[in-house]
Design a protein around this motif. Structure first.
Motif, PDB file in Angstrom:
ATOM      1  N   ARG A 122       2.380   4.894   3.083  1.00 55.79           N
ATOM      2  CA  ARG A 122       2.072   4.278   4.343  1.00 55.79           C
ATOM      3  C   ARG A 122       1.364   5.313   5.216  1.00 55.79           C
ATOM      4  N   GLN A 147       0.825  -1.116  -0.171  1.00 55.45           N
ATOM      5  CA  GLN A 147      -0.034  -0.024   0.113  1.00 55.45           C
ATOM      6  C   GLN A 147       0.923   1.216   0.015  1.00 55.45           C
ATOM      7  N   SER A 148       0.503   2.244  -0.651  1.00 56.38           N
ATOM      8  CA  SER A 148       1.045   3.381  -0.624  1.00 56.38           C
ATOM      9  C   SER A 148       0.006   4.753  -0.908  1.00 56.38           C
ATOM     10  N   THR A 182      -2.313   2.066   5.538  1.00 61.62           N
ATOM     11  CA  THR A 182      -2.244   3.563   5.359  1.00 61.62           C
ATOM     12  C   THR A 182      -2.683   4.392   6.377  1.00 61.62           C
ATOM     13  N   LEU A 210      -5.221   6.679  -2.445  1.00 60.42           N
ATOM     14  CA  LEU A 210      -4.411   5.642  -1.815  1.00 60.42           C
ATOM     15  C   LEU A 210      -4.229   4.488  -2.784  1.00 60.42           C
TER      16      LEU A 210
END
Lengths: 112, 114
Positions: free
Chosen positions: A9, A6-7, A107, A21
């Motif tokens: 964070r 996921q980015s 995130t 996201l």
């Protein structure tokens, strides 16, 4: 471990700004999900996808949109972030067992 | 509709003593049930899963859960707590839909005293 990233964070943003996201998987799984986690509520489903360009709403979808243009990526967009969207967001995918979902690292989003 | 209720929001145990986390479910059919664990600032990890094959399910790290249809319960236990068991635990039920959606309990936070 399932290959889910996921980015970003961590993200700090201001009220009214758009935020996207990203969830990326390397497992080639059909189903992907976005959840938010808030104290006392467990995880609640925002949106999910059952294939490329195929998405549907979850129980807390207001203020969120999603897109999935390829199997490996599932994007969650907050069109105009509000303080109530401060939360931890998790992406999940189905694993080999069908119903079993495997989760990304999360995130952490703070909306000021 | 399928749902789960975790009966304790917080459980505190001493290291080396048993752990019991209680979960009741509501379902119109025999559901799939899960326990997930979340360590601080981490993602969720599957502990174990029940899918009607056996009522006593063994999971990772010494945890097990027993499905009791008559009591609509799926309690999680561990004979001897370790400091590393300090975490949040979620009981989860499958909604039984074709898109594999889940419904989460509110979570139980476990603290382990030395």
């Amino acid at each position: 471990d399932a290959g889910i990233t996921q980015s970003p964070r961590h993200k700090v943003t201001e009220t009214g700004t758009p935020v996207t996201l990203r969830c990326h998987q390397t497992e080639n799984h059909r189903y992907m999900y976005w959840y938010r986690q808030d104290p006392g509520h467990g995880l609640r489903l925002i949106h999910y996808s059952y294939g490329v360009k195929d998405t549907d709403k979850g129980e807390v979808s207001d203020g969120y949109s999603v897109s999935r243009s390829k199997t490996e990526d599932f994007l969650l967009t907050l069109e105009s972030a509000t303080s109530s969207q401060t939360s931890v967001y998790f992406c999940a995918i189905t694993g080999g067992g069908g119903e079993t979902q495997y989760f990304g690292p999360g995130t952490r989003l703070l909306v000021l | 509709a399928q749902s789960v209720t975790q009966l304790d929001s917080h459980v505190s145990v001493s290291e080396g003593t048993p752990v019991l986390l209680r979960c009741n479910y509501s379902s119109s059919y025999s559901p799939s049930l899960f326990w997930y664990v979340q360590h601080p600032n981490k993602g969720l990890q599957l502990l174990l899963k029940y899918t009607s094959a056996a009522t006593l399910v063994k999971g990772i790290n010494g945890f097990e859960a027993e499905f009791k249809k008559s009591e609509t319960s799926f309690h999680l236990t561990k004979p001897s707590a370790h400091m590393s068991d300090a975490a949040e635990y979620f009981c989860v039920v499958s909604l039984g839909s074709n898109d594999y959606k889940l419904s989460f309990g509110a979570g139980t936070t476990v603290t382990v005293r030395a």
